[in-house]
Design a protein around this motif. Structure first.
Motif, PDB file in Angstrom:
ATOM      1  N   PHE A 116       7.519   3.895  -9.311  1.00 12.60           N
ATOM      2  CA  PHE A 116       6.813   4.374  -8.118  1.00 12.60           C
ATOM      3  C   PHE A 116       7.171   3.596  -6.852  1.00 12.60           C
ATOM      4  N   SER A 117       8.169   2.705  -6.936  1.00 16.63           N
ATOM      5  CA  SER A 117       8.552   1.931  -5.750  1.00 16.63           C
ATOM      6  C   SER A 117       9.989   1.455  -5.892  1.00 16.63           C
ATOM      7  N   THR A 118      10.511   0.923  -4.791  1.00 12.80           N
ATOM      8  CA  THR A 118      11.795   0.236  -4.837  1.00 12.80           C
ATOM      9  C   THR A 118      11.519  -1.233  -5.126  1.00 12.80           C
ATOM     10  N   VAL A 119      12.106  -1.750  -6.191  1.00  8.21           N
ATOM     11  CA  VAL A 119      11.882  -3.139  -6.578  1.00  8.21           C
ATOM     12  C   VAL A 119      12.974  -4.002  -5.968  1.00  8.21           C
ATOM     13  N   GLN A 120      12.565  -5.032  -5.249  1.00 11.12           N
ATOM     14  CA  GLN A 120      13.529  -5.940  -4.638  1.00 11.12           C
ATOM     15  C   GLN A 120      13.199  -7.365  -5.043  1.00 11.12           C
ATOM     16  N   GLU A 121      14.130  -8.010  -5.730  1.00 11.50           N
ATOM     17  CA  GLU A 121      13.949  -9.409  -6.109  1.00 11.50           C
ATOM     18  C   GLU A 121      14.309 -10.288  -4.920  1.00 11.50           C
ATOM     19  N   VAL A 122      13.406 -11.215  -4.595  1.00  8.64           N
ATOM     20  CA  VAL A 122      13.544 -12.040  -3.396  1.00  8.64           C
ATOM     21  C   VAL A 122      13.341 -13.498  -3.778  1.00  8.64           C
ATOM     22  N   ALA A 123      14.179 -14.373  -3.245  1.00  9.28           N
ATOM     23  CA  ALA A 123      14.028 -15.806  -3.485  1.00  9.28           C
ATOM     24  C   ALA A 123      12.716 -16.289  -2.876  1.00  9.28           C
ATOM     25  N   GLU A 124      12.134 -17.312  -3.492  1.00 10.18           N
ATOM     26  CA  GLU A 124      10.838 -17.819  -3.041  1.00 10.18           C
ATOM     27  C   GLU A 124      10.840 -18.192  -1.566  1.00 10.18           C
ATOM     28  N   GLU A 125      11.933 -18.774  -1.067  1.00  9.14           N
ATOM     29  CA  GLU A 125      11.950 -19.214   0.331  1.00  9.14           C
ATOM     30  C   GLU A 125      11.911 -18.050   1.328  1.00  9.14           C
ATOM     31  N   ASN A 126      12.191 -16.836   0.848  1.00  8.25           N
ATOM     32  CA  ASN A 126      12.186 -15.672   1.744  1.00  8.25           C
ATOM     33  C   ASN A 126      11.000 -14.741   1.525  1.00  8.25           C
ATOM     34  N   ILE A 127      10.176 -15.041   0.531  1.00 10.05           N
ATOM     35  CA  ILE A 127       9.182 -14.045   0.129  1.00 10.05           C
ATOM     36  C   ILE A 127       8.062 -13.873   1.158  1.00 10.05           C
ATOM     37  N   ASP A 128       7.729 -14.926   1.902  1.00  7.80           N
ATOM     38  CA  ASP A 128       6.683 -14.782   2.920  1.00  7.80           C
ATOM     39  C   ASP A 128       7.135 -13.836   4.026  1.00  7.80           C
ATOM     40  N   LEU A 129       8.334 -14.057   4.540  1.00  7.19           N
ATOM     41  CA  LEU A 129       8.837 -13.178   5.597  1.00  7.19           C
ATOM     42  C   LEU A 129       9.040 -11.760   5.063  1.00  7.19           C
ATOM     43  N   ALA A 130       9.552 -11.651   3.842  1.00  9.86           N
ATOM     44  CA  ALA A 130       9.741 -10.327   3.246  1.00  9.86           C
ATOM     45  C   ALA A 130       8.400  -9.607   3.098  1.00  9.86           C
ATOM     46  N   SER A 131       7.336 -10.358   2.845  1.00  9.76           N
ATOM     47  CA  SER A 131       6.000  -9.764   2.743  1.00  9.76           C
ATOM     48  C   SER A 131       5.578  -9.134   4.063  1.00  9.76           C
ATOM     49  N   ASP A 132       5.954  -9.772   5.180  1.00  3.41           N
ATOM     50  CA  ASP A 132       5.681  -9.189   6.493  1.00  3.41           C
ATOM     51  C   ASP A 132       6.347  -7.825   6.618  1.00  3.41           C
ATOM     52  N   LEU A 133       7.559  -7.713   6.080  1.00  2.00           N
ATOM     53  CA  LEU A 133       8.357  -6.500   6.237  1.00  2.00           C
ATOM     54  C   LEU A 133       7.919  -5.375   5.305  1.00  2.00           C
ATOM     55  N   LEU A 167       0.825  -1.212   0.000  1.00  2.95           N
ATOM     56  CA  LEU A 167       0.000   0.000   0.000  1.00  2.95           C
ATOM     57  C   LEU A 167       0.857   1.259   0.000  1.00  2.95           C
ATOM     58  N   THR A 168       2.033   1.195   0.627  1.00  2.70           N
ATOM     59  CA  THR A 168       2.876   2.394   0.727  1.00  2.70           C
ATOM     60  C   THR A 168       3.341   2.882  -0.646  1.00  2.70           C
ATOM     61  N   THR A 169       3.348   2.012  -1.642  1.00  2.00           N
ATOM     62  CA  THR A 169       3.780   2.454  -2.970  1.00  2.00           C
ATOM     63  C   THR A 169       2.768   3.405  -3.605  1.00  2.00           C
ATOM     64  N   SER A 170       1.563   3.489  -3.046  1.00  2.00           N
ATOM     65  CA  SER A 170       0.570   4.431  -3.566  1.00  2.00           C
ATOM     66  C   SER A 170       0.981   5.876  -3.322  1.00  2.00           C
ATOM     67  N   VAL A 171       1.922   6.103  -2.394  1.00  2.00           N
ATOM     68  CA  VAL A 171       2.432   7.447  -2.124  1.00  2.00           C
ATOM     69  C   VAL A 171       3.876   7.582  -2.607  1.00  2.00           C
ATOM     70  N   GLY A 172       4.286   6.663  -3.477  1.00  2.00           N
ATOM     71  CA  GLY A 172       5.583   6.794  -4.121  1.00  2.00           C
ATOM     72  C   GLY A 172       6.775   6.352  -3.317  1.00  2.00           C
ATOM     73  N   SER A 231       4.628  -5.562   2.712  1.00  2.00           N
ATOM     74  CA  SER A 231       3.194  -5.459   2.482  1.00  2.00           C
ATOM     75  C   SER A 231       2.394  -5.371   3.780  1.00  2.00           C
ATOM     76  N   SER A 232       2.777  -6.178   4.778  1.00  2.00           N
ATOM     77  CA  SER A 232       2.022  -6.217   6.038  1.00  2.00           C
ATOM     78  C   SER A 232       2.457  -5.161   7.048  1.00  2.00           C
ATOM     79  N   SER A 233       3.685  -4.683   6.935  1.00  2.66           N
ATOM     80  CA  SER A 233       4.218  -3.820   7.999  1.00  2.66           C
ATOM     81  C   SER A 233       3.441  -2.525   8.221  1.00  2.66           C
ATOM     82  N   PRO A 234       2.840  -1.900   7.196  1.00  2.97           N
ATOM     83  CA  PRO A 234       2.027  -0.718   7.524  1.00  2.97           C
ATOM     84  C   PRO A 234       0.907  -1.024   8.516  1.00  2.97           C
ATOM     85  N   GLY A 235       0.302  -2.216   8.372  1.00  2.00           N
ATOM     86  CA  GLY A 235      -0.736  -2.618   9.330  1.00  2.00           C
ATOM     87  C   GLY A 235      -0.162  -2.870  10.708  1.00  2.00           C
TER      88      GLY A 235
END
Length: 280
Positions: free
Chosen positions: A156-173, A124-129, A175-179
């Motif tokens: 409009f965002s910083t793109v970070q390529e992440v290995a599949e095994e780390n993508i769930d935890l990275a999502s916490d940091l 969601l934070t990428t909506s504000v650049g 996509s979920s972290s604003p919540g």
């Protein structure tokens, strides 16, 4: 950026965010967008009213057939059925980008290995650049398609390529972290209200300004969390008391937070595995 046809299947809040950001910042024209959703909603109506040149498809097959890059923005258990229904259109030139949590690129390839698959976790934070777009590309994704997606998101965002095994935890940091941050500081607001005669709006304004200022210090002046703590918390001072308490109490909180989210991701992965058994 060369004009290409971009499709969306499903049109919820994240599809709307991506559409608006692509139109505003990436070199994507309304005439190059094609969208399909099972039930039209207010978001789709609003974006179509703003940009009548956007094509509203009658079927998901139309999107896969016409678009070079198709964002699949449906619930996790809806991703594989959508791909399976449209398998005939998933040729080797097609680039499919799934944004569903718990659905891996390897899961997508169970439908067919013909198409090129990427996974995207927007925020969601990428909506504000400012914010991070997490990306994982399958090895079969061409360099040109990887570059298109990374470049478009990078406007409009910083793109970070992440290995599949780390993508769930990275999502916490990301996509979920604003919540998480909002939930934590909501408790700070309520504690201050309980402790003073300040109103909730007054406290919210103070804390939200402090959060915004802290973010700017981190983003614009090169502070790390550690260096910012040292800058603000004088040894033996008032701020240092709060820092010491945080260092004592918060590690257990965040360890449990990540354990709980990991368990929820495990549930999603298990559901997808069961679905794969039923579908194939």
């Amino acid at each position: 950026m060369i004009s290409v046809k971009v499709g969306f299947i499903g049109y919820g809040s994240m599809a709307d965010l991506l559409t608006r950001q692509f139109l505003a910042h990436a070199d994507v024209a309304p005439k190059d967008l094609i969208i399909y959703t099972r039930s039209e909603n207010a978001k789709l109506q609003e974006i179509h009213d703003l940009f009548p040149e956007i094509t509203i498809a009658k079927t998901s097959l139309e999107v896969f057939e016409q678009a070079e890059h198709t964002f699949v923005c449906v619930l996790p258990l809806g991703v594989l059925p959508v791909l399976l229904e449209n398998k005939v259109a998933l040729s080797s030139e097609k680039h499919v980008i799934s944004i569903a949590a718990g659905v891996s690129v390897e899961d997508l390839k169970q439908v067919t290995t013909n198409a090129q698959y990427s996974k995207l976790i927007p925020s969601l934070t990428t909506s504000v650049g400012i914010g991070t777009s997490l990306v994982n590309h399958d090895m079969a994704v061409s360099a040109a398609n990887q570059a298109w997606l990374n470049d478009a998101l990078g406007t409009f965002s910083t793109v970070q390529e992440v290995a599949e095994e780390n993508i769930d935890l990275a999502s916490d940091l990301t996509s979920s972290s604003p919540g998480f941050i909002a939930a934590i500081f909501e408790q700070f607001v309520q504690a201050a209200v309980r402790k003073s005669s300040l109103t909730e709006p007054e406290v919210f304004q103070m804390i939200s300004n402090s959060l915004a200022g802290t973010s700017k210090l981190l983003a614009e002046q090169g502070y790390t969390f550690d260096s910012l703590i040292k800058r603000v918390a004088t040894k033996g001072g008032i701020t240092a008391e709060g820092v010491e308490l945080s260092q004592d109490k918060l590690p257990a909180f965040f360890d449990e937070l990540l354990q709980r989210t990991e368990a929820k991701y495990d549930d999603h992965h298990a559901e997808i595995k069961e679905q794969l058994k039923e579908l194939f």
